[in-house]
Scaffold this motif. Structure first.
Motif, PDB file in Angstrom:
ATOM      1  N   ARG A  66       0.857  -1.182   0.000  1.00  0.00           N
ATOM      2  CA  ARG A  66       0.000   0.000   0.000  1.00  0.00           C
ATOM      3  C   ARG A  66       0.890   1.228   0.000  1.00  0.00           C
ATOM      4  N   HIS A  67       0.355   2.311  -0.507  1.00  0.00           N
ATOM      5  CA  HIS A  67       1.070   3.586  -0.510  1.00  0.00           C
ATOM      6  C   HIS A  67       0.174   4.636   0.138  1.00  0.00           C
ATOM      7  N   VAL A  68       0.758   5.427   1.038  1.00  0.00           N
ATOM      8  CA  VAL A  68       0.010   6.454   1.744  1.00  0.00           C
ATOM      9  C   VAL A  68       0.730   7.785   1.557  1.00  0.00           C
TER      10      VAL A  68
ATOM     11  N   THR B 236       1.427  11.064   2.964  1.00  0.00           N
ATOM     12  CA  THR B 236       1.323  11.668   4.290  1.00  0.00           C
ATOM     13  C   THR B 236       1.320  13.175   4.244  1.00  0.00           C
TER      14      THR B 236
ATOM     15  N   TRP C  80      -2.411  14.687   7.864  1.00  0.00           N
ATOM     16  CA  TRP C  80      -1.684  14.077   8.980  1.00  0.00           C
ATOM     17  C   TRP C  80      -1.207  15.159   9.927  1.00  0.00           C
TER      18      TRP C  80
END
Length: 106
Positions: free
Chosen positions: A96-98, A100, A104
Motif C-alpha cells: 500500500r502507498h500512503v 502523508t 496528517w
C-alpha cells in the motif's frame, strides 16, 4: 492520486509459521538494501504487528513522493517486491502507498 508526499510504502506480510524471526532478520539486511540510498528514499522501519496475529509483520519505507517510488520500483510499483528467498517465508503479502502530505498531524 495525490503526489505531494512524503509517501509511505507499506509492505504487509503474513509469515509462514516459524519464520517470523528469519523474515525480520531479512528485512534488516536484504529489504534495507532495496531502499537504502535510493534517490528519494528518506528511510525505513519494520516490525512485528501488535494486532493481526504474531505472524504479521510490516516493512515501511518513506519516500519524498510517489515519483521517487515509481523511479525505484518501475512499472510494478503497485506490486510487492520480493527479493530472492522471500517466497519461502511468506504466506501472503500486500503493498500500500500512503501520501502523508495531506491530513496528517504529528
Amino acid at each position: 492520486m495525490p503526489n505531494g508526499g512524503p509517501v509511505l510504502r507499506i509492505f504487509e506480510v503474513r509469515v509462514k509459521d516459524g519464520h517470523v524471526k528469519e523474515l525480520l532478520e531479512s528485512f534488516a539486511t536484504t529489504s534495507a538494501k532495496v531502499v537504502d540510498g535510493q534517490p528519494g528514499n528518506r528511510g525505513y522501519f519494520f516490525g512485528q504487528c501488535i494486532q493481526g496475529g504474531e505472524n504479521t509483520v510490516m516493512f515501511v519505507s518513506v519516500w519524498n513522493d510517489l515519483d521517487a517510488v515509481k523511479l525505484r520500483f518501475g512499472d510494478s510499483w503497485q506490486e510487492s517486491y520480493l527479493p530472492e528467498g522471500y517466497e519461502e517465508l511468506i504466506e501472503t503479502c500486500s503493498i500500500r502507498h500512503v501520501d502523508t502530505g495531506v491530513g496528517w498531524h504529528i
